[in-house]
Enzyme design. Structure first.
Site, PDB file in Angstrom:
ATOM      1  CB  CYS A  74      -0.893   0.031   1.242  1.00  0.00           C
ATOM      2  SG  CYS A  74      -2.346  -0.979   1.113  1.00  0.00           S
ATOM      3  CG  MET A 109      -5.896  -2.004   0.243  1.00  0.00           C
ATOM      4  SD  MET A 109      -6.718  -3.607   0.467  1.00  0.00           S
ATOM      5  CE  MET A 109      -5.944  -4.198   1.948  1.00  0.00           C
ATOM      6  CG  ASP A 124      -8.444  -6.026  23.511  1.00  0.00           C
ATOM      7  OD1 ASP A 124      -7.973  -7.047  24.058  1.00  0.00           O
ATOM      8  OD2 ASP A 124      -8.172  -4.860  23.881  1.00  0.00           O
TER       9      ASP A 124
END
Length: 154
Positions: A74, A109, A124
């Protein structure tokens, strides 16, 4: 021929120096399935680790800005905006990221990375309450700008 593979078969970063900058937008979505009672913790911000959605939002924006550090081929892009939205199903959190820039390559992306890191952050934050969560359906919904113009995958 794949654009990230050179004539010699080795990986390469695509040279975009001859491309004309255009306004580009990409929208991606992902989902985190969880127990309904876990979704209440997420929605109300009452998990043991604190307010889930603001933490995930900041993580998603930071991830969009640093995608080039995570995905090897990228390009680094000067993002002009990144917005994260949350929706709720019966047993799932729906995460949507919209990323914008004016540049020579797309921001797909960056949008996908934002959604992915948001989902991982949610996981998390509430994993102590629900170890059965499933992150999935991460996909590009639409993009605009560049050579291919406006494309919708919805």
């Amino acid at each position: 021929m794949l654009s990230h593979i050179g004539a010699d078969g080795r990986a390469r970063m695509v040279d975009v120096s001859d491309k004309t900058p255009t306004h580009r937008v990409a929208v991606a979505e992902g989902r985190v399935r969880m127990k309904p009672e876990t979704l209440v913790l997420v929605r109300e911000g009452t998990g043991r680790k604190g307010e889930v959605l603001n933490t995930a939002l900041v993580a998603g924006i930071a991830a969009a800005k640093r995608t080039w550090e995570l995905i090897p081929m990228c390009h680094s892009l000067p993002l002009s905006g990144a917005e994260i939205r949350f929706g709720f199903g019966e047993d799932e959190l729906i995460i949507t990221a919209e990323v914008r820039c004016t540049g020579v390559t797309g921001v797909e992306m960056e949008a996908l990375t934002a959604v992915s890191v948001c989902a991982l952050t949610v996981y998390d934050m509430v994993k102590s309450a629900d170890k059965t969560m499933i992150i999935g359906n991460i996909r590009l919904l639409r993009k605009s700008g560049g050579k291919s113009g406006d494309v919708s995958y919805e």
